[in-house]
Enzyme design. Structure first.
Site, PDB file in Angstrom:
ATOM      1  N   ASP A 234       0.393  -1.441   0.075  1.00  0.00           N
ATOM      2  CA  ASP A 234      -0.216  -0.037   0.186  1.00  0.00           C
ATOM      3  C   ASP A 234       0.839   1.268  -0.322  1.00  0.00           C
ATOM      4  O   ASP A 234       0.332   1.898  -0.214  1.00  0.00           O
ATOM      5  CB  ASP A 234      -1.061   0.234   0.834  1.00  0.00           C
ATOM      6  CG  ASP A 234      -0.167   0.112   2.663  1.00  0.00           C
ATOM      7  OD1 ASP A 234       0.804  -0.923   2.107  1.00  0.00           O
ATOM      8  OD2 ASP A 234      -0.930   0.386   3.800  1.00  0.00           O
ATOM      9  N   GLU A 318      12.009  -3.021  15.549  1.00  0.00           N
ATOM     10  CA  GLU A 318      13.180  -3.533  15.557  1.00  0.00           C
ATOM     11  C   GLU A 318      12.853  -4.574  16.399  1.00  0.00           C
ATOM     12  O   GLU A 318      14.799  -4.527  16.695  1.00  0.00           O
ATOM     13  CB  GLU A 318      11.879  -2.596  17.639  1.00  0.00           C
ATOM     14  CG  GLU A 318      12.698  -2.685  18.631  1.00  0.00           C
ATOM     15  CD  GLU A 318      14.166  -1.679  18.772  1.00  0.00           C
ATOM     16  OE1 GLU A 318      13.659  -0.271  17.768  1.00  0.00           O
ATOM     17  OE2 GLU A 318      14.792  -1.819  19.917  1.00  0.00           O
TER      18      GLU A 318
HETATM   19  N1  UDP Z   1      -0.748  -7.513   5.808  1.00  0.00           N
HETATM   20  C1  UDP Z   1      -0.817  -8.644   5.420  1.00  0.00           C
HETATM   21  N2  UDP Z   1      -1.927  -9.379   6.597  1.00  0.00           N
HETATM   22  C2  UDP Z   1      -3.025  -8.234   7.200  1.00  0.00           C
HETATM   23  C3  UDP Z   1      -2.455  -7.376   7.535  1.00  0.00           C
HETATM   24  C4  UDP Z   1      -1.302  -7.126   6.582  1.00  0.00           C
HETATM   25  O1  UDP Z   1      -0.674  -9.285   4.874  1.00  0.00           O
HETATM   26  O2  UDP Z   1      -3.406  -9.085   7.682  1.00  0.00           O
HETATM   27  C5  UDP Z   1       0.300  -6.746   4.695  1.00  0.00           C
HETATM   28  C6  UDP Z   1      -0.341  -5.789   3.801  1.00  0.00           C
HETATM   29  O3  UDP Z   1      -0.918  -5.761   2.430  1.00  0.00           O
HETATM   30  C7  UDP Z   1       0.383  -4.475   3.593  1.00  0.00           C
HETATM   31  C8  UDP Z   1       1.333  -4.302   5.358  1.00  0.00           C
HETATM   32  O4  UDP Z   1       0.954  -6.532   5.662  1.00  0.00           O
HETATM   33  O5  UDP Z   1       1.545  -5.307   2.780  1.00  0.00           O
HETATM   34  C9  UDP Z   1       1.226  -3.971   6.186  1.00  0.00           C
HETATM   35  O6  UDP Z   1      -0.523  -4.346   6.550  1.00  0.00           O
HETATM   36  P1  UDP Z   1      -1.263  -2.386   6.103  1.00  0.00           P
HETATM   37  O7  UDP Z   1      -1.061  -1.799   5.648  1.00  0.00           O
HETATM   38  O8  UDP Z   1      -1.971  -2.638   6.885  1.00  0.00           O
HETATM   39  O9  UDP Z   1      -0.316  -1.621   7.822  1.00  0.00           O
HETATM   40  P2  UDP Z   1       0.496  -0.387   8.213  1.00  0.00           P
HETATM   41  O10 UDP Z   1       1.398   0.205   7.218  1.00  0.00           O
HETATM   42  O11 UDP Z   1      -0.829   0.665   8.859  1.00  0.00           O
HETATM   43  O12 UDP Z   1       1.221  -1.136   9.362  1.00  0.00           O
HETATM   44 MN    MN Z   2       0.413  -0.007   5.227  1.00  0.00          MN
END
Ligand code: UDP
Ligand code: MN
Length: 403
Positions: A234, A318
């Site tokens: 994303d 971390e």
């Molecule tokens: N993701 C995943 N399983 C989940 C939630 C997220 O594989 O249940 C993946 C998502 O597609 C992304 C990464 O993990 O590539 C980080 O997730 P997200 O962007 O929702 O989290 P943030 O960046 O807000 O911490």
């Molecule tokens: Mn994200």
């Protein structure tokens, strides 16, 4: 008689003494426990939550799954992966290994389209590259495989037959295909437990990244060239970030934009080009308060350290970086000494789509709507076309509108 009485008397005295000693021990234990717990609360107040990596997960929460060997399936992988790395080692270019965890939701197709087209540009720029997509799912998803195939196939502009005869059809297409591995790597169910999620959050993408690293260790050698980068599906990536990453020797870092609270997170670099601290991480006990998209590391370091990413929300970076065992002095600042932002932590808002229902069949069956709905299902924008219902979405036929 006398001796029996004496015996009773002494045993009663001993009983008293024993009771006294027992009570004292109980009392002291209670005081000790009370002191210990108050000390813990005090230290927690200072550090909020002390991080202890894998041990933390295992010991404190009894989650043996945290360290169990990765549980993943291979949906697709390039032929002869080993040879590919060997060929790359003959050139003087460093191959990039891009790891993307992904999961099913309505935005997934849009996110993967954007990222695959970014990576396709790198291929056209003749960068050596492999993309490992790890789907948070027990099974392989045909729609993701098909999407990747379409976007990274010989003609990412679409179906050749459809384009034939079009005046712009003869586009110069570069033959090289981006090698893609697709894994199915479900998050262990224990981490989806609502009580655990409430206390610790969801370790998003951790299972996928761990699976991808396991796959890499299996298919590469310790002296193969390569730089690994965790590119979530994303984010938005400037092509220059990949150029920067390829300069990594062991562990590099650079700023990531659009992060709360300061708009950025990344290293603070002194005039000698040394990392002396971090901007934007709020927890004082974190040594490396960086975002997942803000660092890259060598394949050699992966083989050397075999780091595990903890299944602990907000502690993924971390724990992983500590396991790499590189201190501040060893961090290589990129993006012009961490002065430029080449990657953004964009977050796509999920639309509120409850159901998509095509209105009245007699009026619409000869229109684009049935096929449109089918394509929406294929893209995951809607769960399934629910059949024919009347007037649930705003529609107009001529001058007549339904809401
Ligand atoms: N993701 C995943 N399983 C989940 C939630 C997220 O594989 O249940 C993946 C998502 O597609 C992304 C990464 O993990 O590539 C980080 O997730 P997200 O962007 O929702 O989290 P943030 O960046 O807000 O911490
Ligand atoms: Mn994200």
């Amino acid at each position: 008689m006398e001796s029996v009485r004496l015996l009773r008397l002494t045993s009663r005295v001993w009983l008293h003494k024993f009771a006294l000693v027992f009570l004292t021990i109980v009392f002291l234990t209670l005081i000790f426990k009370a002191l210990k717990s108050s000390k813990q609360t005090a230290s927690q107040n200072v550090s909020n939550e002390r991080y202890d990596g894998e041990k933390d997960d295992e010991d404190e929460h009894g989650l043996a799954e945290a360290t169990s060997s990765e549980n993943y399936g291979v949906c697709q992988q390039p032929n002869e992966v080993g040879n590919m790395f060997q060929e790359w080692s003959k050139t003087n270019q460093t191959p990039l290994i891009i790891i993307t965890p992904t999961y099913e939701r309505s935005e997934q197709t849009a996110e993967l389209t954007r990222l695959s087209q970014t990576l396709q540009l790198l291929i056209w720029a003749q960068m050596p590259l492999i993309w490992i997509i790890a789907h948070d799912s027990r099974v392989c998803h045909e729609n993701v495989r098909a999407l990747i195939d379409r976007k990274l196939g010989s003609n990412p502009f679409g179906n050749r037959q459809e384009l034939q005869g079009h005046k712009n059809y003869n586009r110069p297409l570069v033959g090289t295909r981006l090698p893609v591995t697709i894994l199915s790597a479900p998050m262990p169910s224990a981490f989806r437990d609502p009580e655990r999620v409430r206390r610790f959050g969801l370790p998003r993408g951790v299972a996928g990244r761990r699976a991808a690293l396991s796959w890499l260790i299996k298919h590469t050698r310790a002296n193969d060239p390569g730089v690994i980068y965790f590119a979530d599906d994303d984010n938005v990536y400037d092509l220059e970030v990949f150029e920067e990453i390829s300069k990594t020797h062991r562990l590099s870092m650079f700023p990531v934009g659009l992060l709360q609270p300061s708009g950025v997170r990344g290293p603070i670099v002194d005039v000698h080009g040394r990392v002396i601290g971090f901007l934007g991480g709020r927890r004082p006990f974190r040594m490396f308060p960086v975002d997942m998209a803000g660092f890259a590391f060598s394949l050699a370091l992966l083989h050397q350290k075999r780091p595990l990413m903890p299944f602990r929300a907000t502690m993924e970076e971390e724990g992983f970086l500590r396991a790499l065992g590189v201190d501040y002095g060893g961090i290589e600042p990129l993006a012009n000494n961490c002065t430029r932002i080449l990657v953004w932590h964009t977050m796509t808002a999920a639309p509120q789509v409850n159901s998509f229902q095509i209105p009245n069949p007699s009026g619409y069956s000869d229109t684009n709507l049935p096929l449109l709905a089918q394509n929406m299902v294929e893209q995951g924008l809607i769960k399934a076309a629910k059949g024919w219902f009347s007037h649930d979405i705003p529609t107009c036929l001529g001058q007549t509108c339904y809401t």
